[in-house]
Write a protein that holds these residues in place. Sequence first.
Motif, PDB file in Angstrom:
ATOM      1  N   LEU A  19      -6.647   3.296   3.320  1.00  0.00           N
ATOM      2  CA  LEU A  19      -7.078   3.336   1.931  1.00  0.00           C
ATOM      3  C   LEU A  19      -6.374   2.273   1.092  1.00  0.00           C
ATOM      4  N   CYS A  20      -5.096   2.094   1.319  1.00  0.00           N
ATOM      5  CA  CYS A  20      -4.355   1.057   0.600  1.00  0.00           C
ATOM      6  C   CYS A  20      -4.840  -0.336   0.989  1.00  0.00           C
ATOM      7  N   LEU A  21      -5.121  -0.528   2.278  1.00  0.00           N
ATOM      8  CA  LEU A  21      -5.619  -1.818   2.721  1.00  0.00           C
ATOM      9  C   LEU A  21      -6.984  -2.131   2.134  1.00  0.00           C
ATOM     10  N   ALA A  22      -7.810  -1.125   1.969  1.00  0.00           N
ATOM     11  CA  ALA A  22      -9.114  -1.334   1.332  1.00  0.00           C
ATOM     12  C   ALA A  22      -8.927  -1.792  -0.107  1.00  0.00           C
ATOM     13  N   GLY A  23      -7.951  -1.241  -0.791  1.00  0.00           N
ATOM     14  CA  GLY A  23      -7.665  -1.675  -2.154  1.00  0.00           C
ATOM     15  C   GLY A  23      -7.116  -3.087  -2.214  1.00  0.00           C
ATOM     16  N   VAL A  24      -6.345  -3.477  -1.195  1.00  0.00           N
ATOM     17  CA  VAL A  24      -5.784  -4.825  -1.169  1.00  0.00           C
ATOM     18  C   VAL A  24      -6.859  -5.858  -0.849  1.00  0.00           C
ATOM     19  N   LEU A  25      -7.802  -5.504  -0.002  1.00  0.00           N
ATOM     20  CA  LEU A  25      -8.806  -6.468   0.430  1.00  0.00           C
ATOM     21  C   LEU A  25      -9.954  -6.632  -0.548  1.00  0.00           C
ATOM     22  N   ARG A  26     -10.157  -5.675  -1.439  1.00  0.00           N
ATOM     23  CA  ARG A  26     -11.270  -5.753  -2.378  1.00  0.00           C
ATOM     24  C   ARG A  26     -10.768  -5.649  -3.801  1.00  0.00           C
ATOM     25  N   GLY A  27     -11.602  -6.090  -4.715  1.00  0.00           N
ATOM     26  CA  GLY A  27     -11.307  -5.883  -6.121  1.00  0.00           C
ATOM     27  C   GLY A  27     -10.673  -7.068  -6.810  1.00  0.00           C
ATOM     28  N   VAL A  34      -2.029  -3.193  -7.191  1.00  0.00           N
ATOM     29  CA  VAL A  34      -1.814  -1.743  -7.083  1.00  0.00           C
ATOM     30  C   VAL A  34      -1.880  -1.302  -5.620  1.00  0.00           C
ATOM     31  N   GLY A  35      -2.842  -1.824  -4.882  1.00  0.00           N
ATOM     32  CA  GLY A  35      -2.938  -1.503  -3.457  1.00  0.00           C
ATOM     33  C   GLY A  35      -1.739  -1.977  -2.674  1.00  0.00           C
ATOM     34  N   LEU A  36      -1.235  -3.153  -3.031  1.00  0.00           N
ATOM     35  CA  LEU A  36      -0.052  -3.689  -2.365  1.00  0.00           C
ATOM     36  C   LEU A  36       1.179  -2.832  -2.635  1.00  0.00           C
ATOM     37  N   GLU A  37       1.351  -2.411  -3.871  1.00  0.00           N
ATOM     38  CA  GLU A  37       2.490  -1.552  -4.210  1.00  0.00           C
ATOM     39  C   GLU A  37       2.381  -0.183  -3.533  1.00  0.00           C
ATOM     40  N   ALA A  38       1.174   0.371  -3.506  1.00  0.00           N
ATOM     41  CA  ALA A  38       0.981   1.659  -2.836  1.00  0.00           C
ATOM     42  C   ALA A  38       1.264   1.537  -1.345  1.00  0.00           C
ATOM     43  N   LEU A  39       0.841   0.441  -0.747  1.00  0.00           N
ATOM     44  CA  LEU A  39       1.110   0.219   0.672  1.00  0.00           C
ATOM     45  C   LEU A  39       2.608   0.093   0.939  1.00  0.00           C
ATOM     46  N   ALA A  40       3.321  -0.568   0.045  1.00  0.00           N
ATOM     47  CA  ALA A  40       4.775  -0.698   0.211  1.00  0.00           C
ATOM     48  C   ALA A  40       5.471   0.651   0.091  1.00  0.00           C
TER      49      ALA A  40
END
Length: 85
Positions: A19-27, A34-40
Amino acid sequence: MNEVVALVALVLVGVVVPLCLAGVLRGDPLSRLVGLEALAVVATVVLLLLARSAHRGPYVDVALVLSVLSFAGSLVFARFWGREL
């Protein structure tokens, strides 16, 4: 108890990381940040859980270094995009 902790780490990796990777790859750039921070955060928690389940104290240091570096990386990302955020 250790098996439960390892299972929680596995579930986090299997469910939350995609889910975090999907946020990092799109948008837009803000969604990617936000996706990068959540993934970290998830990676840090997984490393802490695995260190606890393996009874390895020094592995906690790896998770703490990751959290500091991810914060610095998000600052660099925000600086790079500058006015778009």
